[in-house]
Design an enzyme around this catalytic site. Structure first.
Site, short mmCIF file in Angstrom:
data_model
loop_
_atom_site.label_atom_id
_atom_site.label_comp_id
_atom_site.label_asym_id
_atom_site.label_seq_id
_atom_site.Cartn_x
_atom_site.Cartn_y
_atom_site.Cartn_z
N CYS A 49 51.26 -0.73 -28.33
CA CYS A 49 50.02 -1.12 -28.98
C CYS A 49 50.26 -2.21 -30.03
CB CYS A 49 49.34 0.08 -29.63
SG CYS A 49 50.40 1.01 -30.75
N ASN A 50 51.51 -2.41 -30.43
CA ASN A 50 51.81 -3.39 -31.47
C ASN A 50 52.61 -4.59 -30.99
OD1 ASN A 50 50.52 -2.44 -33.79
ND2 ASN A 50 52.08 -0.89 -34.11
N GLU A 115 59.48 4.93 -37.05
CA GLU A 115 58.63 5.73 -36.17
C GLU A 115 59.37 6.03 -34.88
OE1 GLU A 115 56.84 4.64 -33.28
OE2 GLU A 115 57.02 2.46 -33.32
N ASP A 116 59.14 7.23 -34.35
CA ASP A 116 59.93 7.72 -33.21
C ASP A 116 59.40 7.28 -31.85
OD1 ASP A 116 61.90 9.12 -34.64
OD2 ASP A 116 60.54 10.80 -34.96
#
EC number: 1.2.1.70
Length: 390
Positions: A49-50, A115-116
């Site tokens: 999403c990024n 973040e995982d």
């Protein structure tokens, strides 16, 4: 040589990133098309999403030619001219490309440091490329080593200890707006998907009075201890629950809006404040909904400022993690250099065998050391001495 083209949240608006939010079918077509280009030996595509990142292994070093080939094939998939997005594309080669993947895998290049979720996405990326037969020796080794080092970083540092993800950040944003969730109701559109499921699991730790979730499959946890807090609703009924919900989070992988301003007006309660959080790329929620009385709208671009506090707390861990990234990158680059020059080592071995047979082991080794002394750099000689001393 490893080359990488990257479009990420750091310098590319969401509207631009949406062009490159390839689905599996599009990724497969692009991977196969890229590997049909003569200079490109291997390819893998990371889409989250990024970010969208295209990794290739190539036997040429003409960067401009490679960039043009990649973008031409992207245009064929997207179906439009993308010349206007060139200014957003970052190109990394060799050490820069390798280092970037190591950082991405460890969560060091994420909006939320540590973040995982990204690690699983990196694993999926190389697995998908293998299934398409576009990832072989170099990319397989690169991604495998990057994932291994990322796991080590997460084990030996604190960058992932806070458990913060984009999904949990969405709830934090909504909580700040509403000053808490007590007595509030949540609607999750796309709770069966990866991100939506994470939102749901985190939402259950808050004091929402009730949670509505849309379903497209049956993989939602409905254990007895949460059954009375969750209502599974049909996707087509989602608008009927807008009036009742205080927080609406959408995270599907569909190409179309899940909520539009025109359809939502009929279910609008102007007396209550409503928070809309869009965790999808392309966007799920029509941003014009934010103009309705009492509505607040957030998408992935809006999350950046909320990530700053989380990242500030991890500064010491980030420094250690970056050092570990350098170690991993150095190890891969040595492997790559050795691999690319295997014939040199093979020929040298044969030559040494002949010399040993002619003049003996001792004299052959002495001649080899003299050759390194006379023809190598001072740094190379010192490196050899350090290696032999250890």
């Amino acid at each position: 040589m490893i080359l990488l083209l990257s479009l990420s949240f750091k310098n590319t608006p969401q509207k631009i990133r949406e062009y490159f939010a390839f689905g599996d079918e599009e990724k497969k077509r692009l991977l196969l098309a890229l590997c049909n280009e003569e200079p490109i030996d291997e390819a893998a595509i990371l889409v989250t999403c990024n970010r969208t990142e295209i990794y290739i292994s190539t036997h040429i070093e003409n960067t401009n030619t490679l960039i043009s080939l990649i973008l031409k094939n992207c245009e064929d998939i997207i179906g439009m001219d993308i010349e206007h997005v060139r200014d957003y594309i970052l190109c990394y080669t060799k050490r820069g490309a390798v280092s970037h993947l190591y950082k991405v895998s460890a969560g060091l290049d994420s909006m939320l440091i540590g973040e995982d979720q990204i690690l699983g996405q990196v694993k999926d990326t190389i697995e998908f490329a293998r299934e398409c037969n576009t990832a072989h020796l170099y990319l397989n080794t690169l991604f495998r080593d990057a994932v291994t080092q990322a796991k080590k970083i997460k084990t030996e540092t604190l960058i992932s200890k806070s458990g913060v993800s984009t999904a949990t950040l969405a709830l934090r944003v909504a909580k700040d707006e509403l000053s808490g969730f007590e007595g509030k109701k949540l609607l999750i559109i796309g709770a069966s998907g990866k991100i939506g499921n994470i939102v749901l699991k985190n939402a259950l730790s808050y004091d929402f009075s009730h949670i509505y979730v849309t379903k497209r499959s049956h993989n939602i946890d409905m254990s007895p201890n949460v059954r009375d807090r969750i209502s599974i609703i049909e996707y087509n009924d989602r608008y009927q629950y807008i009036k009742d919900a205080d927080v609406i989070i959408s995270a599907t992988s569909g190409p179309h809006f899940t909520l539009t301003k025109e359809h939502i007006k009929d279910n609008w309660d102007t007396e209550s404040k409503k928070i809309f959080v869009d965790l999808a790329v392309p966007c799920d929620i029509d941003e014009r909904i934010g103009s309705l009385d009492g509505a607040s709208y957030y998408n992935m671009d809006d999350m950046k400022k909320y990530a700053v506090e989380n990242n500030e707390k991890k500064k010491l861990s980030i420094e250690k993690a970056n050092e570990m990234v350098k170690e991993g990158v150095e190890k891969f680059l040595k492997w790559e250099l050795f691999q690319e020059n295997w014939k040199v080592f093979s020929d040298a071995t044969k030559s040494l065998e002949k010399e040993i047979a002619r003049i003996g082991e001792k004299k052959t080794l002495e001649h080899l050391f003299y050759k390194i002394r006379d023809n190598g750099s001072l740094e190379a000689l010192q490196s050899l001495i350090d290696t032999l001393s250890n």
